[in-house]
Structures are given as structure tokens and as C-alpha cells.
Write a protein that holds these residues in place. Structure first.
Motif, PDB file in Angstrom:
ATOM      1  N   GLU A 172       0.683  -1.402   0.097  1.00  0.00           N
ATOM      2  CA  GLU A 172       0.030   0.086   0.096  1.00  0.00           C
ATOM      3  C   GLU A 172       0.932   1.394  -0.077  1.00  0.00           C
ATOM      4  N   ASP A 173       2.130   1.129   0.385  1.00  0.00           N
ATOM      5  CA  ASP A 173       2.858   2.339   0.564  1.00  0.00           C
ATOM      6  C   ASP A 173       3.644   2.679  -0.774  1.00  0.00           C
ATOM      7  N   THR A 174       3.768   1.780  -1.728  1.00  0.00           N
ATOM      8  CA  THR A 174       4.427   1.918  -2.734  1.00  0.00           C
ATOM      9  C   THR A 174       3.622   2.755  -3.881  1.00  0.00           C
ATOM     10  N   LEU A 175       4.031   3.744  -4.506  1.00  0.00           N
ATOM     11  CA  LEU A 175       3.504   4.728  -5.383  1.00  0.00           C
ATOM     12  C   LEU A 175       4.256   4.786  -6.647  1.00  0.00           C
ATOM     13  N   TYR A 176       3.569   4.687  -7.817  1.00  0.00           N
ATOM     14  CA  TYR A 176       4.026   4.762  -9.129  1.00  0.00           C
ATOM     15  C   TYR A 176       3.607   6.128  -9.881  1.00  0.00           C
ATOM     16  N   LEU A 177       4.710   6.771 -10.257  1.00  0.00           N
ATOM     17  CA  LEU A 177       4.237   8.059 -11.210  1.00  0.00           C
ATOM     18  C   LEU A 177       4.723   7.725 -12.416  1.00  0.00           C
ATOM     19  N   VAL A 178       3.646   8.058 -13.360  1.00  0.00           N
ATOM     20  CA  VAL A 178       3.968   7.919 -14.886  1.00  0.00           C
ATOM     21  C   VAL A 178       4.662   9.246 -15.358  1.00  0.00           C
ATOM     22  N   GLU A 179       5.689   9.138 -15.999  1.00  0.00           N
ATOM     23  CA  GLU A 179       6.594  10.145 -16.337  1.00  0.00           C
ATOM     24  C   GLU A 179       6.441  10.431 -17.698  1.00  0.00           C
ATOM     25  N   ARG A 180       6.311   9.483 -18.360  1.00  0.00           N
ATOM     26  CA  ARG A 180       6.247   9.389 -19.811  1.00  0.00           C
ATOM     27  C   ARG A 180       5.678   8.132 -20.339  1.00  0.00           C
ATOM     28  N   GLY A 181       4.830   8.264 -21.571  1.00  0.00           N
ATOM     29  CA  GLY A 181       4.123   7.136 -22.147  1.00  0.00           C
ATOM     30  C   GLY A 181       2.609   7.079 -21.521  1.00  0.00           C
ATOM     31  N   CYS A 182       2.264   5.942 -21.543  1.00  0.00           N
ATOM     32  CA  CYS A 182       0.716   5.497 -21.397  1.00  0.00           C
ATOM     33  C   CYS A 182       0.659   4.209 -20.710  1.00  0.00           C
ATOM     34  N   VAL A 183       0.004   4.094 -19.467  1.00  0.00           N
ATOM     35  CA  VAL A 183      -0.044   2.877 -18.530  1.00  0.00           C
ATOM     36  C   VAL A 183      -1.251   2.551 -18.235  1.00  0.00           C
ATOM     37  N   THR A 184      -1.772   1.122 -18.282  1.00  0.00           N
ATOM     38  CA  THR A 184      -3.125   0.787 -17.855  1.00  0.00           C
ATOM     39  C   THR A 184      -3.029   0.228 -16.402  1.00  0.00           C
ATOM     40  N   LEU A 185      -4.056   0.379 -15.693  1.00  0.00           N
ATOM     41  CA  LEU A 185      -4.230  -0.122 -14.572  1.00  0.00           C
ATOM     42  C   LEU A 185      -5.440  -1.307 -14.625  1.00  0.00           C
ATOM     43  N   SER A 186      -4.865  -2.423 -14.524  1.00  0.00           N
ATOM     44  CA  SER A 186      -6.015  -3.635 -14.599  1.00  0.00           C
ATOM     45  C   SER A 186      -6.134  -4.555 -13.597  1.00  0.00           C
ATOM     46  N   ALA A 187      -6.997  -5.372 -13.563  1.00  0.00           N
ATOM     47  CA  ALA A 187      -7.147  -6.492 -12.407  1.00  0.00           C
ATOM     48  C   ALA A 187      -8.101  -7.639 -12.909  1.00  0.00           C
ATOM     49  N   ARG A 188      -8.292  -8.766 -12.437  1.00  0.00           N
ATOM     50  CA  ARG A 188      -8.969  -9.757 -12.845  1.00  0.00           C
ATOM     51  C   ARG A 188     -10.230  -9.737 -11.995  1.00  0.00           C
ATOM     52  N   LEU A 189     -11.315  -9.806 -12.644  1.00  0.00           N
ATOM     53  CA  LEU A 189     -12.533  -9.854 -12.218  1.00  0.00           C
ATOM     54  C   LEU A 189     -12.849 -11.339 -11.656  1.00  0.00           C
ATOM     55  N   PRO A 190     -14.000 -11.495 -10.835  1.00  0.00           N
ATOM     56  CA  PRO A 190     -14.161 -12.899 -10.382  1.00  0.00           C
ATOM     57  C   PRO A 190     -14.706 -13.904 -11.754  1.00  0.00           C
ATOM     58  N   ASP A 191     -15.106 -13.381 -12.923  1.00  0.00           N
ATOM     59  CA  ASP A 191     -15.573 -14.178 -13.864  1.00  0.00           C
ATOM     60  C   ASP A 191     -14.198 -14.574 -14.655  1.00  0.00           C
ATOM     61  N   GLY A 192     -13.193 -14.257 -14.179  1.00  0.00           N
ATOM     62  CA  GLY A 192     -11.989 -14.556 -14.723  1.00  0.00           C
ATOM     63  C   GLY A 192     -11.373 -13.587 -15.808  1.00  0.00           C
ATOM     64  N   GLU A 193     -12.291 -12.598 -16.145  1.00  0.00           N
ATOM     65  CA  GLU A 193     -11.947 -11.765 -17.445  1.00  0.00           C
ATOM     66  C   GLU A 193     -10.936 -10.571 -16.753  1.00  0.00           C
ATOM     67  N   ARG A 194     -10.140  -9.971 -17.470  1.00  0.00           N
ATOM     68  CA  ARG A 194      -9.396  -8.808 -16.974  1.00  0.00           C
ATOM     69  C   ARG A 194      -9.807  -7.825 -17.373  1.00  0.00           C
ATOM     70  N   HIS A 195     -10.004  -6.847 -16.561  1.00  0.00           N
ATOM     71  CA  HIS A 195     -10.725  -5.417 -16.799  1.00  0.00           C
ATOM     72  C   HIS A 195      -9.679  -4.278 -16.496  1.00  0.00           C
ATOM     73  N   VAL A 196      -9.836  -3.346 -17.481  1.00  0.00           N
ATOM     74  CA  VAL A 196      -8.995  -2.131 -17.374  1.00  0.00           C
ATOM     75  C   VAL A 196      -9.585  -1.131 -16.761  1.00  0.00           C
ATOM     76  N   MET A 197      -8.934  -1.042 -15.495  1.00  0.00           N
ATOM     77  CA  MET A 197      -9.702   0.055 -14.661  1.00  0.00           C
ATOM     78  C   MET A 197      -9.523   1.602 -14.839  1.00  0.00           C
ATOM     79  N   LEU A 198      -8.265   1.882 -15.311  1.00  0.00           N
ATOM     80  CA  LEU A 198      -7.822   3.258 -15.453  1.00  0.00           C
ATOM     81  C   LEU A 198      -6.783   3.245 -16.552  1.00  0.00           C
ATOM     82  N   VAL A 199      -6.738   4.271 -17.543  1.00  0.00           N
ATOM     83  CA  VAL A 199      -5.735   4.391 -18.205  1.00  0.00           C
ATOM     84  C   VAL A 199      -5.025   5.770 -17.758  1.00  0.00           C
ATOM     85  N   LEU A 200      -3.527   5.481 -17.518  1.00  0.00           N
ATOM     86  CA  LEU A 200      -3.074   6.662 -17.008  1.00  0.00           C
ATOM     87  C   LEU A 200      -2.087   7.256 -17.908  1.00  0.00           C
ATOM     88  N   TYR A 201      -1.897   8.731 -17.711  1.00  0.00           N
ATOM     89  CA  TYR A 201      -0.997   9.345 -18.551  1.00  0.00           C
ATOM     90  C   TYR A 201       0.227  10.021 -17.680  1.00  0.00           C
TER      91      TYR A 201
END
Lengths: 235, 235
Positions: free
Chosen positions: B43-72
Motif C-alpha cells: 500500500e505504501d508504494t507509489l508509481y508515477l507516470v513520467e512518460r508514455g501511457c500505462v493501464t491499471l487492470s485487475a482480474r474480475l471474478p468471472d476470470g476476465e481482465r478488466h482495465v480500470m484506468l488509463v494513466l497518462y
DNA sequence: CGGGTGGTTGACGCTAGTCAAGTAGCGTGG
DNA sequence: CCACGCTACTTGACTAGCGTCAACCACCCG
């Protein structure tokens, strides 16, 4: 317009903070459906939900009002948390107690509480985007049950703080469809509704099983972290 | 997680702090599609996007992967921002630079950056819940264009950092439908695609008009110019 | 007791999902 | 350089689920 009408003067307790001075900490007693506009550039003002249930909504460009978040005791919110949409406001879904303050005055970071709401909003977006109508409804009902419900003789019981339209709106459904879905749950015996805004889940396990996200919601609700901001005001 | 240093060492802004020590501040150079798990109780680690484009995703209970946020660039994220879903991870949508640090080390509140992402997540939920498929797609394209695009001879041009599946996933559509929608925009001449992952909007105004949330997105991208210009809010 | 608001339900149409076949792009190996 | 095969994407035919419209009902307030 800030607050339409504040609490009945004689009703419950008046905390000492707001008695003498133009204090930065104000406790607001809201009746059901009462609204608070948080429109302006009021980025510093923070609202803490102490009791009840409050919705955060705004107007979309198509003219419709959209419920973005449902807030429960322990949540805190500020205008900085909402997108720059017009007519952002808090609405008491049931009689509620809010504490309005400023970040400086409670020594908190302006962002306190945002991570929790962000996690909830992200999960909510996943629910809207990935689940069927019935599953979405079940997810909302489970969320409400976990926050506001309690075990009772007939089964696990809770009040619906939101109107059908608000629920529909929050879930990305329309009110007609939502009504049909609730009727279907009732017909299947999964919930009983003695009145329109009271739900009883006889078999709570089966009820939880309706939502694919029930387990996740339980994990988000139960942590002890939930309780630490709650200065529960006993009645 | 292994880090591949494929960029030139003399990358402009900062001296190479990540060179010698196991420093608390580490700069990560990610190739496209590279992944970083943020699963644990980190919980303490922080990621800062400096350049590019990054997605934040997780797995849903149905087994599918879900993209929650697009980070810039400029966004920061931590595990505390995501719901307790399994396999939460960051994925570089294009070659990107992340800074990994801990809250203490930058004197920031653990919640820094969360309000901004919360506003974005809330708006995204509204988009998924209230807009048609075409409008949702347009909203994502506008968001990408505003963050990553630039004016060019043929029109406003930008790369699509996400695959069709990721886009569909983020928007609550399925990849087939998404592909159809993109084809339709192309057929109508609203966008041109010299390659599969490059988009040119000849008439940028018409392109923006595709998304009911374009104005709101513009305000969120250029915080300075927000003011309170109420743009056309058709009723 | 009448009007109003919010909720329910039916009939129907349209959007998006599903399944399946086909195509384009790209890395690999000859 | 081309052949090959893999993956991602595209597109068509069909289906299911949700939205829309409209009628009706139930409760609330005067």
C-alpha cells in the motif's frame, strides 16, 4: 444554494463545536432528499458522512442527472473529487448527518478518503461495464445491505435509501428495466419487500451469490479502517 | 519485476539516481506491453507516470481482465487506489517511464493524485453507464487525443496505445462491437487510420463533437484553463 | 376524495453480444 | 527475399437483453 433548511432546532444533539463561534467545523443534519450544492471552486471544503447515506451527483451534458457515488458513514468527499460537470451536489438519500470542514482544520491531506472512493468508483465502473443488469442490481443491493443492513427475524433486512430512478441512474439502467429486475428477484423469492423501500433477504448467502462482486464488496466494507473516522454519535 | 533499460541513459530531467543504490526512488523504463504486478499489500508504494501511457487492470471474478484506468504522464497510482481484486497490475500501453517510490520519500500524502483519478474514474463510469457504444468509443478517442495527440499536416494525429481488446474492455464493450464501431467512424470519414494503431482526425471539431463529454475532458486535461466557462449544455 | 408523483408492467424495436468465418499484419525460419 | 503460421482484427448472420413508449396502479398530500 447551500442548505435548504437545516435540522429541526430541537432535534437531537447540537455538538458544542458549532455553538459559539463561526466555526470551521459545522455539523449538518439533513432530512431525506435534502440537497447541498458543491458546485463552486470550493476545492478546500470537505464533507464527512457521519450517519445516513448520501449520493454525489452531477448533471451530464445531455441534461440528465447522474449519480456518481453513494456515500456511507465514514466516507469523505470534496468538490475536487468530482469531474468538472455542472450542478455537482450531495443529496441525502435518508436522514443523514454530515460534517463540513476544511482540510486545514482537521490536519488532513486534501486527498484523505479519496483512495477508498477511487477503489469503489473503479469497481463500480467495472460492474456497470461488465455485468448484466441483474448482476448490477444485485451488486448495488449487496453494497447497501453491507453498509446499512442488519440481521432480523425474517432475514437480513435493509432500507433502500435511493429511489428507483436514482438506483437505475447509478447503475446505468433505466427505471423501467430496473423495476422489472426487482420484480424478477421478488418473483424468484430471493428478496421480499414488505414496503417499497424495505428489502428482506431471507437467504443471505443466496442473495450474496447474485452478485459476482459480493466477495470484493465484503472485503471493502469490513476492514477495521472503516471505523476509525467514525465518531459515532449515539442517539 | 525485471526492468529493461532500453532508453538512453541521459534522459533529460534528472540525474540517474537509479544507477548505483537500492534507492527508494527507482525509475523504470518499460517497453510496450511490459507488466508490473502491484498485487501484494504494497500500500505504501507509489508509481508515477513520467512518460508514455500505462493501464491499471485487475482480474474480475468471472476470470476476465478488466482495465480500470488509463494513466497518462503526471498521474500517480498505488495499490491502495484499487479495489481488492486479484492480479492488479500496471501495463505499459506504449514505451513508458515510471517512477517508483514510497510516500515517505517524497513527502507526499499517500493519497496524492487520487482525487484527480477519482474524478476521471467517476466520469468514466458515467460514460459507460449513460452513453451509447459509439459515444463511449468517441470519448476514449478524445481522451487519448487530448493526452497524447498533436496537430499534424493531415489533421490531428495520435497513436492508439491500447489494443482493440483493451479498449473494448475499458469501455464495457466487446472487441467485435468495438471493431465495428471503429469501422463505422472510418466509413463516415470522421477518422482515418493509415495503420491500425494510428488515428488522424481531419476535422478535429467534428471529432470532438462525437463525444458528449469532450468539453469536460478538455477541462480535465488543461487544469489551468478550466475557469468556469459553462460551455454549451444542451437541454 | 381527487390529483400528482413514482412505480409497475406489457408490447415492440434497436443496440450490442455471440458465434463463426475470413483477412491483414508481423515475426520466424528457410 | 519469400513462405509460413500465429495473432489480432474485421465482418456477417443471428440472438438476447435492454430501452422506449404507453397504459395502468399505488401511495401520498392536500
Amino acid at each position: 444554494m447551500p442548505v435548504h433548511r437545516n435540522s429541526r432546532p430541537g432535534s437531537r444533539k447540537r455538538p458544542p463545536q458549532c455553538a459559539g463561534q463561526p466555526a470551521p467545523i459545522v455539523r449538518l443534519h439533513l432530512r431525506a432528499r435534502q440537497l447541498i450544492a458543491i458546485d463552486a471552486g470550493d476545492e478546500d471544503t470537505l464533507y464527512l458522512v457521519e450517519r445516513g447515506c448520501v449520493t454525489l451527483s452531477a448533471r451530464l451534458p445531455d441534461g440528465e442527472r447522474h449519480v456518481m457515488l453513494v456515500l456511507y458513514p465514514g466516507d469523505m468527499v470534496s468538490r475536487a473529487f468530482t469531474p468538472p460537470l455542472p450542478e455537482a451536489r450531495l443529496g441525502a438519500a435518508m436522514p443523514s448527518v454530515l460534517v463540513r470542514t476544511r482540510f486545514d482544520d482537521i490536519g488532513a491531506s486534501p486527498a484523505s478518503g479519496a483512495p477508498r472512493l477511487l477503489a469503489r468508483a473503479a469497481l463500480h465502473a467495472a460492474a456497470i461495464g461488465r455485468l448484466s443488469g441483474e448482476e448490477r442490481l444485485a451488486t448495488l443491493l449487496v453494497e447497501i445491505a453491507l453498509h446499512l443492513g442488519h440481521s432480523a427475524p425474517g432475514g437480513y433486512t435493509f432500507e433502500l435509501p435511493l429511489s428507483r430512478s436514482e438506483m437505475a441512474d447509478y447503475l446505468g439502467l433505466n427505471p423501467d428495466t430496473l423495476s422489472r429486475l426487482m420484480s424478477r428477484l421478488r418473483a424468484r423469492g430471493l428478496i421480499a419487500m414488505p414496503t417499497r423501500d424495505r428489502v428482506i433477504a431471507r437467504d443471505f448467502e443466496a442473495f450474496l451469490a447474485l452478485s459476482p462482486l459480493a466477495v470484493t464488496l465484503q472485503r471493502m466494507c469490513s476492514p477495521a479502517a472503516t471505523a476509525d473516522r467514525e465518531e459515532s454519535v449515539p442517539d
